[in-house]
Design an enzyme around this catalytic site. Sequence first.
Site, PDB file in Angstrom:
ATOM      1  N   SER A 150      44.016  37.406  41.826  1.00  0.00           N
ATOM      2  CA  SER A 150      44.492  37.489  43.211  1.00  0.00           C
ATOM      3  C   SER A 150      43.284  37.346  44.130  1.00  0.00           C
ATOM      4  CB  SER A 150      45.134  38.866  43.424  1.00  0.00           C
ATOM      5  OG  SER A 150      45.403  39.099  44.789  1.00  0.00           O
ATOM      6  N   TYR A 163      45.759  47.977  42.137  1.00  0.00           N
ATOM      7  CA  TYR A 163      46.014  46.531  42.064  1.00  0.00           C
ATOM      8  C   TYR A 163      44.695  45.752  42.073  1.00  0.00           C
ATOM      9  CZ  TYR A 163      48.198  42.004  43.166  1.00  0.00           C
ATOM     10  OH  TYR A 163      48.601  40.682  43.151  1.00  0.00           O
TER      11      TYR A 163
END
Length: 282
Positions: A150, A163
């Site tokens: 990401s 995350y």
Amino acid sequence: MAQRTNGNGAAAGLDGRTAVVTGAASGIGRALAQRLAAHGSPVAICDWNEEGLEETAAAISGPVFARKLDVSDRQAQLQFAAAVQEWAPRPIGLVVNNAGVTVSQTASEAAVEDDEWVMNVNFWGVVHGTRAFLPIFLKQRSGVVANVSSVFGLMGFPTQSAYCASKFAVRGYTESLRHELKGSGVRATTIHPGGIRTNIVRNARFHVDDRGGTDHAAMAAEFAKIARTSPEKAAKTIHVGIEKGKDRILIGPDATAISLLTRSVPVHYFDVVERLMGAVRR
Ligand SMILES: NC(=O)c1ccc[n+]([C@@H]2O[C@H](COP(=O)([O-])OP(=O)(O)OC[C@H]3O[C@@H](n4cnc5c(N)ncnc54)[C@H](O)[C@@H]3O)[C@@H](O)[C@H]2O)c1
């Protein structure tokens, strides 16, 4: 689950070899599976969401193998790889470890169960998927392992500590693997999407957002506004990037900007991010 082996599809790009996509019941995984199938690859897809997986499989007209599984289950991933190998009408050329989840909570208030859930799916799911397919690729001396990180694998972000940790871990794991694979005929690619309009925020475990808000629906609505890239565009960028043999695939102008920013201002990049987000939100 659905299995079709009608052998359709001209060889293109991946040369028509079989492609594997995890987390294919929704978002980027669904769009990517559909795109790769449309370009002539038999596709093997998995997800824990059986209903969504069936919908993805139903929209694919070429050979498709679909299995319900939890990517954080190592044995299930090994069994999946064996089943895909047995099914595959053509050699396996690509595995995209894409399945992912997030939790929105401050590091100080985070429940260990939430942090473990995120790490188990996002990091261990990628490791299990890599280890399940790597022996096949090494034996045939070809294949691509593409692991989805990401922009949060490039920068830290408030309320996304688990995350971000999982996505930095995917990046470190995949880049190390890439160096090890030199000369093996096998490639490892890291994918860093920016904001993509998918169900990732809707599917998140939500406690609080980065401004202290506690309304999950409001956060999902704001994400839908900020996320500029469609899953189909993301799938195209991944597909083209893999075709070009890219080691790092950035998706969207926001990912390109964040990559540049975190290399130019490696410690204090967040001062800039905060100002930009303020402007976008206004
Ligand atoms: N959407 C974005 O803005 C964005 C940005 C950067 C990275 N990503 C990453 O892209 C990947 C795809 O996410 P998306 O945006 O398409 O979200 P999404 O929620 O639409 O799709 C994720 C898929 O993963 C599946 N999944 C979750 N846990 C699973 C498990 N344990 N086992 C099997 N399947 C599981 C879900 O059922 C879902 O189908 C994720 O790794 C995500 O972290 C997304």
